[in-house]
Design an enzyme around this catalytic site. Structure first.
Site, PDB file in Angstrom:
ATOM      1  N   ASP A 107      -2.071  24.933   1.554  1.00  0.00           N
ATOM      2  CA  ASP A 107      -3.130  25.836   2.011  1.00  0.00           C
ATOM      3  C   ASP A 107      -2.621  26.514   3.287  1.00  0.00           C
ATOM      4  O   ASP A 107      -1.435  26.378   3.651  1.00  0.00           O
ATOM      5  CB  ASP A 107      -4.466  25.095   2.189  1.00  0.00           C
ATOM      6  CG  ASP A 107      -4.468  24.159   3.396  1.00  0.00           C
ATOM      7  OD1 ASP A 107      -3.410  23.994   4.040  1.00  0.00           O
ATOM      8  OD2 ASP A 107      -5.539  23.594   3.693  1.00  0.00           O
ATOM      9  N   HIS A 108      -3.527  27.217   3.982  1.00  0.00           N
ATOM     10  CA  HIS A 108      -3.125  27.916   5.206  1.00  0.00           C
ATOM     11  C   HIS A 108      -2.612  26.938   6.267  1.00  0.00           C
ATOM     12  O   HIS A 108      -1.689  27.254   7.018  1.00  0.00           O
ATOM     13  CB  HIS A 108      -4.302  28.729   5.767  1.00  0.00           C
ATOM     14  CG  HIS A 108      -5.536  27.915   5.983  1.00  0.00           C
ATOM     15  ND1 HIS A 108      -6.310  27.453   4.930  1.00  0.00           N
ATOM     16  CD2 HIS A 108      -6.131  27.438   7.114  1.00  0.00           C
ATOM     17  CE1 HIS A 108      -7.329  26.750   5.406  1.00  0.00           C
ATOM     18  NE2 HIS A 108      -7.239  26.727   6.729  1.00  0.00           N
ATOM     19  N   CYS A 121      -1.155  20.267   3.333  1.00  0.00           N
ATOM     20  CA  CYS A 121      -2.324  20.877   3.979  1.00  0.00           C
ATOM     21  C   CYS A 121      -2.331  20.385   5.420  1.00  0.00           C
ATOM     22  O   CYS A 121      -1.313  19.878   5.893  1.00  0.00           O
ATOM     23  CB  CYS A 121      -3.622  20.581   3.215  1.00  0.00           C
ATOM     24  SG  CYS A 121      -4.153  18.860   3.167  1.00  0.00           S
ATOM     25  N   GLY A 122      -3.422  20.551   6.108  1.00  0.00           N
ATOM     26  CA  GLY A 122      -3.440  20.163   7.517  1.00  0.00           C
ATOM     27  C   GLY A 122      -3.199  18.678   7.702  1.00  0.00           C
ATOM     28  O   GLY A 122      -2.355  18.259   8.503  1.00  0.00           O
ATOM     29  N   THR A 123      -3.920  17.883   6.938  1.00  0.00           N
ATOM     30  CA  THR A 123      -3.783  16.424   7.026  1.00  0.00           C
ATOM     31  C   THR A 123      -2.963  15.825   5.888  1.00  0.00           C
ATOM     32  O   THR A 123      -2.503  14.687   5.994  1.00  0.00           O
ATOM     33  CB  THR A 123      -5.171  15.764   6.949  1.00  0.00           C
ATOM     34  OG1 THR A 123      -5.771  16.160   5.700  1.00  0.00           O
ATOM     35  CG2 THR A 123      -6.064  16.198   8.106  1.00  0.00           C
ATOM     36  N   GLY A 124      -2.860  16.541   4.795  1.00  0.00           N
ATOM     37  CA  GLY A 124      -2.263  16.005   3.563  1.00  0.00           C
ATOM     38  C   GLY A 124      -3.284  15.244   2.729  1.00  0.00           C
ATOM     39  O   GLY A 124      -3.012  14.890   1.578  1.00  0.00           O
ATOM     40  N   GLY A 159      -6.609  16.135   1.779  1.00  0.00           N
ATOM     41  CA  GLY A 159      -7.325  16.910   0.757  1.00  0.00           C
ATOM     42  C   GLY A 159      -6.468  17.174  -0.464  1.00  0.00           C
ATOM     43  O   GLY A 159      -6.927  17.037  -1.609  1.00  0.00           O
ATOM     44  N   HIS A 219       8.716   2.122  -5.989  1.00  0.00           N
ATOM     45  CA  HIS A 219       7.671   1.241  -6.536  1.00  0.00           C
ATOM     46  C   HIS A 219       6.650   1.971  -7.412  1.00  0.00           C
ATOM     47  O   HIS A 219       6.180   1.404  -8.387  1.00  0.00           O
ATOM     48  CB  HIS A 219       6.902   0.557  -5.394  1.00  0.00           C
ATOM     49  CG  HIS A 219       7.728  -0.397  -4.609  1.00  0.00           C
ATOM     50  ND1 HIS A 219       7.180  -1.417  -3.878  1.00  0.00           N
ATOM     51  CD2 HIS A 219       9.073  -0.492  -4.412  1.00  0.00           C
ATOM     52  CE1 HIS A 219       8.142  -2.099  -3.280  1.00  0.00           C
ATOM     53  NE2 HIS A 219       9.308  -1.554  -3.578  1.00  0.00           N
ATOM     54  N   ASN A 220       6.256   3.176  -7.007  1.00  0.00           N
ATOM     55  CA  ASN A 220       5.162   3.886  -7.699  1.00  0.00           C
ATOM     56  C   ASN A 220       5.661   5.012  -8.585  1.00  0.00           C
ATOM     57  O   ASN A 220       4.860   5.644  -9.267  1.00  0.00           O
ATOM     58  CB  ASN A 220       4.162   4.487  -6.694  1.00  0.00           C
ATOM     59  CG  ASN A 220       3.774   3.564  -5.572  1.00  0.00           C
ATOM     60  OD1 ASN A 220       3.974   3.858  -4.397  1.00  0.00           O
ATOM     61  ND2 ASN A 220       3.220   2.425  -5.920  1.00  0.00           N
ATOM     62  N   ARG A 257      -0.337  19.070  10.268  1.00  0.00           N
ATOM     63  CA  ARG A 257      -0.850  18.819  11.617  1.00  0.00           C
ATOM     64  C   ARG A 257      -0.587  17.381  12.036  1.00  0.00           C
ATOM     65  O   ARG A 257      -1.034  16.944  13.095  1.00  0.00           O
ATOM     66  CB  ARG A 257      -2.354  19.126  11.663  1.00  0.00           C
ATOM     67  CG  ARG A 257      -2.656  20.599  11.384  1.00  0.00           C
ATOM     68  CD  ARG A 257      -4.150  20.890  11.237  1.00  0.00           C
ATOM     69  NE  ARG A 257      -4.357  22.266  10.788  1.00  0.00           N
ATOM     70  CZ  ARG A 257      -5.446  22.698  10.146  1.00  0.00           C
ATOM     71  NH1 ARG A 257      -6.434  21.852   9.875  1.00  0.00           N
ATOM     72  NH2 ARG A 257      -5.551  23.954   9.778  1.00  0.00           N
ATOM     73  N   ARG A 288       8.186  -5.081 -13.163  1.00  0.00           N
ATOM     74  CA  ARG A 288       6.886  -5.301 -12.496  1.00  0.00           C
ATOM     75  C   ARG A 288       6.295  -3.980 -12.002  1.00  0.00           C
ATOM     76  O   ARG A 288       5.079  -3.779 -12.053  1.00  0.00           O
ATOM     77  CB  ARG A 288       7.014  -6.318 -11.357  1.00  0.00           C
ATOM     78  CG  ARG A 288       7.786  -5.852 -10.132  1.00  0.00           C
ATOM     79  CD  ARG A 288       7.931  -7.004  -9.131  1.00  0.00           C
ATOM     80  NE  ARG A 288       8.420  -6.571  -7.832  1.00  0.00           N
ATOM     81  CZ  ARG A 288       9.675  -6.232  -7.577  1.00  0.00           C
ATOM     82  NH1 ARG A 288      10.584  -6.220  -8.552  1.00  0.00           N
ATOM     83  NH2 ARG A 288      10.041  -5.870  -6.363  1.00  0.00           N
ATOM     84  N   HIS A 289       7.163  -3.079 -11.589  1.00  0.00           N
ATOM     85  CA  HIS A 289       6.645  -1.786 -11.128  1.00  0.00           C
ATOM     86  C   HIS A 289       6.201  -0.922 -12.307  1.00  0.00           C
ATOM     87  O   HIS A 289       5.182  -0.239 -12.234  1.00  0.00           O
ATOM     88  CB  HIS A 289       7.697  -1.062 -10.283  1.00  0.00           C
ATOM     89  CG  HIS A 289       7.964  -1.757  -8.987  1.00  0.00           C
ATOM     90  ND1 HIS A 289       6.954  -2.160  -8.148  1.00  0.00           N
ATOM     91  CD2 HIS A 289       9.130  -2.143  -8.392  1.00  0.00           C
ATOM     92  CE1 HIS A 289       7.476  -2.763  -7.095  1.00  0.00           C
ATOM     93  NE2 HIS A 289       8.794  -2.767  -7.220  1.00  0.00           N
ATOM     94  N   ARG A 320       2.792  -2.209 -13.340  1.00  0.00           N
ATOM     95  CA  ARG A 320       1.720  -1.803 -12.415  1.00  0.00           C
ATOM     96  C   ARG A 320       1.386  -0.322 -12.568  1.00  0.00           C
ATOM     97  O   ARG A 320       0.216   0.066 -12.519  1.00  0.00           O
ATOM     98  CB  ARG A 320       2.126  -2.133 -10.977  1.00  0.00           C
ATOM     99  CG  ARG A 320       2.184  -3.638 -10.738  1.00  0.00           C
ATOM    100  CD  ARG A 320       2.944  -4.022  -9.494  1.00  0.00           C
ATOM    101  NE  ARG A 320       3.111  -5.466  -9.422  1.00  0.00           N
ATOM    102  CZ  ARG A 320       3.985  -6.083  -8.628  1.00  0.00           C
ATOM    103  NH1 ARG A 320       4.793  -5.381  -7.828  1.00  0.00           N
ATOM    104  NH2 ARG A 320       4.078  -7.397  -8.618  1.00  0.00           N
TER     105      ARG A 320
HETATM  106  C1  RB5 Z   1      -8.063  23.073   6.617  1.00  0.00           C
HETATM  107  O1  RB5 Z   1      -8.650  23.341   7.841  1.00  0.00           O
HETATM  108  C2  RB5 Z   1      -7.973  21.582   6.381  1.00  0.00           C
HETATM  109  O2  RB5 Z   1      -9.242  21.069   6.115  1.00  0.00           O
HETATM  110  C3  RB5 Z   1      -7.034  21.279   5.263  1.00  0.00           C
HETATM  111  O3  RB5 Z   1      -5.779  21.817   5.539  1.00  0.00           O
HETATM  112  C4  RB5 Z   1      -6.792  19.816   4.958  1.00  0.00           C
HETATM  113  O4  RB5 Z   1      -6.438  19.106   6.089  1.00  0.00           O
HETATM  114  C5  RB5 Z   1      -7.805  19.139   4.147  1.00  0.00           C
HETATM  115  O5  RB5 Z   1      -7.689  17.957   3.809  1.00  0.00           O
END
Ligand code: RB5
Length: 142
Positions: free
Chosen positions: A7-8, A64-67, A69, A97-98, A108, A132-133, A136
């Site tokens: 995303d952005h 994404c910002g946090t990874g 979503g 493993h996965n 971010r 085993r992997h 699973r």
């Molecule tokens: C966008 O602001 C933010 O919500 C998105 O990049 C992400 O972190 C969502 O999980």
């Protein structure tokens, strides 16, 4: 072929990862977004996840910002094992493993240098093939 999307919030890091893939001579397909204009992360996470699930691409990278979503979204697609990684140990272990087929990162959360090391670790580590992997993994969707 590697599917890549963001995303952005992940756009700038996606550009850096693609430049790194270019340097390594690794082929990829960019599923967007194509600018820093605000957009909805599920659109791009789903595009990458479907490309991996249907076999068009072997692996995916979504940012994404946090990874968070994008990983939640990608893991809703049958056949996808998306791993949110912020360190190289996790990137190596989730391949071994996965047999994770999509790497998710938070732009971010991790800097560019670490994100590139995580990407290389994820792409270069094979699945262990241990019974085993395999058992699973088969239990995840079974
Ligand atoms: C966008 O602001 C933010 O919500 C998105 O990049 C992400 O972190 C969502 O999980």
């Amino acid at each position: 072929m590697i599917a890549i999307g963001s995303d952005h919030g992940g756009y700038a890091l996606k550009q850096a990862i693609m430049a790194h893939l270019d340097k390594r001579g690794l082929a990829y397909k960019d599923f967007g977004t194509y600018s820093e204009a605000s957009c909805d992360y599920p659109t791009y996470a789903k595009a990458v996840a479907h490309a991996v699930a249907n076999g068009e691409c072997e692996r995916g990278i979504i940012i994404c910002g946090t990874g968070i979503g994008v990983s939640i979204t990608a893991n809703k697609v049958p056949g996808i094992r998306a791993a949110l990684c912020g360190d190289c140990f996790s990137a190596e272990a989730t391949r071994q493993h996965n047999d994770a087929n999509i790497l998710c990162m938070g732009a971010r959360v991790v800097g560019e240098g670490l994100a590139i090391m995580i990407t290389d670790t994820f792409l270069d580590t094979p699945f262990s093939n241990d019974e085993r992997h395999k058992r699973r993994i088969s239990m995840i969707e079974g």
